[in-house]
Design an enzyme around this catalytic site. Structure first.
Site, mmCIF file in Angstrom:
data_model
loop_
_atom_site.group_PDB
_atom_site.id
_atom_site.type_symbol
_atom_site.label_atom_id
_atom_site.label_comp_id
_atom_site.label_asym_id
_atom_site.label_seq_id
_atom_site.Cartn_x
_atom_site.Cartn_y
_atom_site.Cartn_z
ATOM 1 N N ASN A 1 0.871 -1.171 0.000
ATOM 2 C CA ASN A 1 0.000 0.000 0.000
ATOM 3 C C ASN A 1 0.910 1.224 0.000
ATOM 4 O O ASN A 1 1.461 1.588 1.022
ATOM 5 C CB ASN A 1 -0.893 -0.019 1.255
ATOM 6 C CG ASN A 1 -1.737 1.238 1.364
ATOM 7 O OD1 ASN A 1 -1.848 2.014 0.419
ATOM 8 N ND2 ASN A 1 -2.340 1.445 2.531
ATOM 9 N N LYS B 1 0.119 4.204 -0.404
ATOM 10 C CA LYS B 1 -0.567 5.400 0.124
ATOM 11 C C LYS B 1 -0.319 6.592 -0.815
ATOM 12 O O LYS B 1 -0.235 6.400 -2.027
ATOM 13 C CB LYS B 1 -0.122 5.691 1.555
ATOM 14 C CG LYS B 1 -0.169 4.463 2.450
ATOM 15 C CD LYS B 1 -0.049 4.784 3.904
ATOM 16 C CE LYS B 1 0.044 3.489 4.677
ATOM 17 N NZ LYS B 1 -0.136 3.666 6.097
ATOM 18 N N HIS C 1 -9.594 1.054 4.531
ATOM 19 C CA HIS C 1 -8.361 1.298 5.290
ATOM 20 C C HIS C 1 -8.678 2.278 6.425
ATOM 21 O O HIS C 1 -9.479 3.203 6.248
ATOM 22 C CB HIS C 1 -7.291 1.877 4.360
ATOM 23 C CG HIS C 1 -5.932 1.872 4.982
ATOM 24 N ND1 HIS C 1 -5.557 2.792 5.925
ATOM 25 C CD2 HIS C 1 -4.870 1.043 4.819
ATOM 26 C CE1 HIS C 1 -4.309 2.529 6.324
ATOM 27 N NE2 HIS C 1 -3.874 1.466 5.659
ATOM 28 N N GLU D 1 -7.143 4.716 7.553
ATOM 29 C CA GLU D 1 -6.890 6.125 7.222
ATOM 30 C C GLU D 1 -8.091 6.712 6.485
ATOM 31 O O GLU D 1 -8.427 7.886 6.645
ATOM 32 C CB GLU D 1 -5.593 6.253 6.400
ATOM 33 C CG GLU D 1 -4.377 6.011 7.287
ATOM 34 C CD GLU D 1 -3.128 5.524 6.564
ATOM 35 O OE1 GLU D 1 -3.059 5.602 5.333
ATOM 36 O OE2 GLU D 1 -2.216 5.051 7.281
ATOM 37 N N GLU E 1 -5.769 -4.963 10.315
ATOM 38 C CA GLU E 1 -4.720 -3.981 10.560
ATOM 39 C C GLU E 1 -5.042 -3.209 11.835
ATOM 40 O O GLU E 1 -5.828 -2.242 11.797
ATOM 41 C CB GLU E 1 -4.660 -2.984 9.404
ATOM 42 C CG GLU E 1 -4.351 -3.604 8.069
ATOM 43 C CD GLU E 1 -3.718 -2.571 7.148
ATOM 44 O OE1 GLU E 1 -2.601 -2.807 6.706
ATOM 45 O OE2 GLU E 1 -4.342 -1.525 6.906
ATOM 46 N N GLY F 1 2.060 2.157 10.642
ATOM 47 C CA GLY F 1 2.993 3.272 10.480
ATOM 48 C C GLY F 1 3.671 3.692 11.778
ATOM 49 O O GLY F 1 4.297 4.745 11.837
ATOM 50 N N SER G 1 3.123 -2.268 10.385
ATOM 51 C CA SER G 1 4.571 -2.293 10.632
ATOM 52 C C SER G 1 5.205 -3.650 10.350
ATOM 53 O O SER G 1 6.150 -4.063 11.034
ATOM 54 C CB SER G 1 4.881 -1.823 12.063
ATOM 55 O OG SER G 1 4.428 -0.495 12.238
HETATM 56 C C1 PEP Z 1 -0.955 0.097 5.955
HETATM 57 O O1 PEP Z 1 -1.115 1.303 5.916
HETATM 58 O O2 PEP Z 1 -1.763 -0.631 5.378
HETATM 59 C C2 PEP Z 1 0.183 -0.425 6.714
HETATM 60 C C3 PEP Z 1 0.149 -1.666 7.087
HETATM 61 O O3 PEP Z 1 1.201 0.467 6.976
HETATM 62 P P1 PEP Z 1 2.617 0.136 7.663
HETATM 63 O O4 PEP Z 1 3.111 -1.157 7.087
HETATM 64 O O5 PEP Z 1 3.481 1.290 7.300
HETATM 65 O O6 PEP Z 1 2.359 0.028 9.123
#
Ligand code: PEP
Length: 252
Positions: free
Chosen positions: A9, A11, A97, A99, A169, A175, A215
């Protein structure tokens, strides 16, 4: 056997040129070394999809948008419809997601429409769910995720539900550099699989790919992916570096 999936992703990152270079690097490495039996997906900005599709072998690399409109078409300035995403050659769409839920107020009602349009247009939704830190601290993550699923994708027919990929998630891990422990991730994914089984039966539950996201990096990927119910990852930050993303693909 259910699919193992590693999905990036990106983003709101990379210029078109940077994105194409990144996609080519992943494509070339996968062409050279293979990806075992892992399905690789690149979740790229809308502006990049067409060029990325042109520059990868779509038999090896699946291209995804990170969103689609909740309407089929019409006077919705700035929106990109699922049919438009499909017409670029993309095969997947990331939906729900955290976000988008948090910053753009995407409710279950909106997500129901997006999931339906994605499916109608032959896109595979990568449907995200997951709890905030205070919910995890109160040990209420299972109830929370169950409600997210019940309000959205559990309304689908069994046939449509079978086309969905789920990404769990936890928001506190996205993040932040804080990964859910292997046990936390496995336990929640096993719980999700158990409620899919209650709703749609064992066969569908066993065939549903459920990913972990938050992460995930080259260091922790193999331990996470070794778990019985973790079928791969949705990768944010680490998907922006070809070497890291490839190491995660090869963590299986
Ligand atoms: C994501 O935004 O889907 C995600 C898993 O981000 P990160 O791996 O940076 O935590």
């Amino acid at each position: 056997m259910r699919k193992k999936i590693v999905a990036g992703n990106w983003k709101c990152n990379t210029s078109l040129q940077e994105g194409v270079e990144l996609a080519k690097a992943v494509n070339n490495a996968v062409a050279e070394k293979g990806a075992k039996d892992v399905t690789v997906v690149l979740g790229v900005p809308f502006t990049h999809i067409t060029k990325v599709v042109e520059n990868v072998d779509t038999d090896r690399i699946n291209v995804s948008s990170q969103n689609c409109a909740a309407e089929a078409k019409g006077a919705f300035t700035g929106e990109v419809a699922a049919s438009m995403v499909k017409s670029t050659g993309a095969s997947h769409v990331i939906l729900g997601h955290s976000e988008r839920r948090d910053y753009y107020n995407e409710t279950s009602e909106i997500l129901n429409k997006k999931v339906a349009l994605a499916l109608e247009n032959g896109l595979t939704p990568i449907y995200c769910c997951g709890e905030a830190l205070e919910i995890r601290e109160a040990n209420k993550q299972n109830e929370f995720v169950k409600q997210q699923l019940e309000e959205t994708i559990f309304n689908l027919s069994a046939e449509d539900f079978s086309k969905i990929v789920i990404a769990y998630e936890p928001i506190w891990a996205i993040g932040t550099g804080v990964t859910a422990s292997t046990e936390q991730a496995q336990d929640t994914l096993a719980y999700i699989r158990s409620i899919i089984a209650e709703k749609f039966g064992n066969e569908i539950a066993e065939a549903t790919s459920i990913l972990y996201g938050g992460s995930c990096n080259p260091k922790n990927a193999s331990e996470l992916f070794s778990q019985k119910d973790i079928d791969g990852g949705l990768i944010g930050g680490a998907s922006l570096k070809a070497d890291d993303f490839l190491a995660i693909i090869n963590a299986y």
